[in-house]
Design a protein around this motif. Structure first.
Motif, mmCIF file in Angstrom:
data_model
loop_
_atom_site.group_PDB
_atom_site.id
_atom_site.type_symbol
_atom_site.label_atom_id
_atom_site.label_comp_id
_atom_site.label_asym_id
_atom_site.label_seq_id
_atom_site.Cartn_x
_atom_site.Cartn_y
_atom_site.Cartn_z
ATOM 1 N N PHE A 96 0.875 -1.162 -0.270
ATOM 2 C CA PHE A 96 -0.055 0.117 -0.060
ATOM 3 C C PHE A 96 0.939 1.263 0.040
ATOM 4 C CE2 PHE A 96 -3.496 -2.656 1.734
ATOM 5 C CZ PHE A 96 -4.203 -2.783 0.767
ATOM 6 N N MET A 97 2.043 1.176 0.808
ATOM 7 C CA MET A 97 2.814 2.410 0.956
ATOM 8 C C MET A 97 3.425 2.746 -0.562
ATOM 9 S SD MET A 97 6.096 2.930 3.232
ATOM 10 C CE MET A 97 6.882 1.402 2.551
ATOM 11 N N ASN A 98 3.847 1.393 -1.467
ATOM 12 C CA ASN A 98 4.097 1.772 -2.756
ATOM 13 C C ASN A 98 3.114 2.300 -3.720
ATOM 14 O OD1 ASN A 98 6.987 0.706 -3.389
ATOM 15 N ND2 ASN A 98 6.292 -0.866 -2.121
ATOM 16 N N MET A 99 2.022 1.619 -3.472
ATOM 17 C CA MET A 99 0.724 2.158 -4.344
ATOM 18 C C MET A 99 0.581 3.591 -4.037
ATOM 19 S SD MET A 99 -3.383 1.267 -4.194
ATOM 20 C CE MET A 99 -3.372 2.159 -2.724
ATOM 21 N N LEU A 100 0.567 3.926 -2.943
ATOM 22 C CA LEU A 100 0.497 5.498 -2.623
ATOM 23 C C LEU A 100 1.592 6.441 -3.198
ATOM 24 C CD1 LEU A 100 -1.176 5.395 1.026
ATOM 25 C CD2 LEU A 100 -2.251 5.770 -1.059
ATOM 26 N N PHE A 101 2.817 5.742 -3.238
ATOM 27 C CA PHE A 101 3.845 6.462 -3.625
ATOM 28 C C PHE A 101 3.431 6.681 -5.328
ATOM 29 C CE2 PHE A 101 8.123 7.187 -5.078
ATOM 30 C CZ PHE A 101 8.443 8.586 -4.239
ATOM 31 N N GLY A 102 3.379 5.600 -5.840
ATOM 32 C CA GLY A 102 3.212 5.620 -7.237
ATOM 33 C C GLY A 102 2.178 6.174 -7.700
ATOM 34 N N VAL A 103 0.802 6.412 -7.148
ATOM 35 C CA VAL A 103 -0.195 7.248 -7.365
ATOM 36 C C VAL A 103 0.229 8.808 -7.243
ATOM 37 C CG1 VAL A 103 -2.722 8.288 -6.403
ATOM 38 C CG2 VAL A 103 -2.075 5.442 -6.963
ATOM 39 N N LEU A 104 0.866 8.994 -5.967
ATOM 40 C CA LEU A 104 1.297 10.485 -6.004
ATOM 41 C C LEU A 104 2.253 10.808 -7.200
ATOM 42 C CD1 LEU A 104 2.078 12.881 -3.769
ATOM 43 C CD2 LEU A 104 3.856 11.577 -3.252
ATOM 44 N N LEU A 105 3.219 10.127 -7.369
ATOM 45 C CA LEU A 105 3.940 10.502 -8.538
ATOM 46 C C LEU A 105 3.341 10.530 -9.570
ATOM 47 C CD1 LEU A 105 7.252 7.734 -8.082
ATOM 48 C CD2 LEU A 105 7.036 10.597 -7.834
ATOM 49 N N SER A 106 2.268 9.752 -10.028
ATOM 50 C CA SER A 106 1.292 9.735 -11.106
ATOM 51 C C SER A 106 0.532 11.264 -11.064
ATOM 52 C CB SER A 106 0.271 8.865 -11.191
ATOM 53 O OG SER A 106 -0.726 8.986 -12.129
ATOM 54 N N TYR A 107 0.110 11.726 -10.031
ATOM 55 C CA TYR A 107 -0.653 12.827 -9.931
ATOM 56 C C TYR A 107 0.544 14.105 -9.826
ATOM 57 C CZ TYR A 107 -2.832 16.867 -7.941
ATOM 58 O OH TYR A 107 -3.309 18.041 -7.762
ATOM 59 N N MET A 108 1.490 13.959 -9.586
ATOM 60 C CA MET A 108 2.460 15.126 -9.738
ATOM 61 C C MET A 108 2.876 15.105 -11.067
ATOM 62 S SD MET A 108 4.772 14.534 -6.449
ATOM 63 C CE MET A 108 6.145 15.798 -6.853
ATOM 64 N N ALA A 109 3.107 14.128 -11.984
ATOM 65 C CA ALA A 109 3.540 14.168 -13.208
ATOM 66 C C ALA A 109 2.133 14.704 -14.037
ATOM 67 C CB ALA A 109 3.922 12.963 -13.886
ATOM 68 N N PHE A 110 1.056 14.240 -13.735
ATOM 69 C CA PHE A 110 -0.172 14.865 -14.348
ATOM 70 C C PHE A 110 -0.400 16.189 -14.359
ATOM 71 C CE2 PHE A 110 -4.816 15.646 -14.462
ATOM 72 C CZ PHE A 110 -5.217 15.271 -15.643
ATOM 73 N N SER A 111 -0.154 16.714 -12.921
ATOM 74 C CA SER A 111 -0.612 18.103 -12.846
ATOM 75 C C SER A 111 0.475 19.026 -13.291
ATOM 76 C CB SER A 111 -0.702 18.404 -11.324
ATOM 77 O OG SER A 111 0.353 18.140 -10.764
ATOM 78 N N ALA A 112 1.842 18.565 -13.479
ATOM 79 C CA ALA A 112 2.859 19.291 -13.898
ATOM 80 C C ALA A 112 2.688 19.480 -15.318
ATOM 81 C CB ALA A 112 4.262 18.532 -13.638
ATOM 82 N N LEU A 113 2.157 18.785 -16.275
ATOM 83 C CA LEU A 113 1.859 18.926 -17.741
ATOM 84 C C LEU A 113 0.846 20.074 -18.102
ATOM 85 C CD1 LEU A 113 2.421 15.146 -18.548
ATOM 86 C CD2 LEU A 113 4.132 17.090 -18.993
ATOM 87 N N PRO A 114 1.210 20.802 -19.081
ATOM 88 C CA PRO A 114 0.201 21.650 -19.641
ATOM 89 C C PRO A 114 -0.974 20.969 -20.147
ATOM 90 C CG PRO A 114 2.087 21.914 -20.916
ATOM 91 C CD PRO A 114 2.270 20.850 -19.921
ATOM 92 N N MET A 115 -2.098 21.665 -20.362
ATOM 93 C CA MET A 115 -3.295 20.937 -20.795
ATOM 94 C C MET A 115 -3.412 20.352 -22.261
ATOM 95 S SD MET A 115 -6.375 20.238 -19.388
ATOM 96 C CE MET A 115 -7.030 21.526 -18.131
ATOM 97 N N ASN A 116 -2.501 20.926 -22.937
ATOM 98 C CA ASN A 116 -2.682 20.529 -24.520
ATOM 99 C C ASN A 116 -1.723 19.478 -24.516
ATOM 100 O OD1 ASN A 116 -0.270 21.790 -23.898
ATOM 101 N ND2 ASN A 116 -0.377 22.910 -26.156
ATOM 102 N N PHE A 117 -0.805 18.767 -23.663
ATOM 103 C CA PHE A 117 -0.202 17.525 -23.802
ATOM 104 C C PHE A 117 -0.996 16.342 -23.292
ATOM 105 C CE2 PHE A 117 4.568 19.301 -23.236
ATOM 106 C CZ PHE A 117 4.286 20.088 -24.018
ATOM 107 N N THR A 118 -1.934 16.217 -23.960
ATOM 108 C CA THR A 118 -3.121 15.117 -23.524
ATOM 109 C C THR A 118 -2.342 13.835 -23.728
ATOM 110 O OG1 THR A 118 -4.852 16.346 -24.862
ATOM 111 C CG2 THR A 118 -5.211 14.037 -24.198
ATOM 112 N N GLY A 119 -1.467 13.321 -24.438
ATOM 113 C CA GLY A 119 -0.890 11.947 -24.718
ATOM 114 C C GLY A 119 -0.094 11.617 -23.220
#
Length: 106
Positions: free
Chosen positions: A37-60
């Motif tokens: 669960f600790m690994n899963m939460l860290f993976g989801v956190l990294l995913s969210y950080m990478a998602f929110s760091a990208l501009p809206m037009n970088f859809t892929g």
């Protein structure tokens, strides 16, 4: 000043990833769900950080960032539903965390 703080955050994320990956593969008890669960939460956190760091037009790339989090969640689901695929779920967690880190750092 701000770039120095960002570098410190990246180093902390990298060190945290290494530590929890070592804990994941060194756990003697295969039913230790806390590390998963600790690994899963860290993976989801990294995913969210990478998602929110990208501009809206970088859809892929935004979809790819969310996919790393989905892989992390699926790894835990696979581990909890079937006891035979523990190593596959560990590899899935590792791929999700490494993929999230690479996408976030690049």
């Amino acid at each position: 000043m701000a770039l120095g703080i960002l570098m410190i955050v990246f180093i902390v994320l990298l060190v945290t990833a290494v530590i929890i990956q070592i804990l994941l593969y060194r756990s003697k008890n295969e039913s230790n769900n806390y590390v998963f669960f600790m690994n899963m939460l860290f993976g989801v956190l990294l995913s969210y950080m990478a998602f929110s760091a990208l501009p809206m037009n970088f859809t892929g790339q935004r979809v790819l960032a969310i996919a790393w989090g989905v892989v992390a969640v699926l790894a835990v689901v696979v581990k909890l539903t079937s006891g035979k695929f523990i190593m596959i779920s560990k590899i899935m967690l590792s791929v999700a965390i490494i993929g999230g880190l690479v996408q976030l750092f690049l």
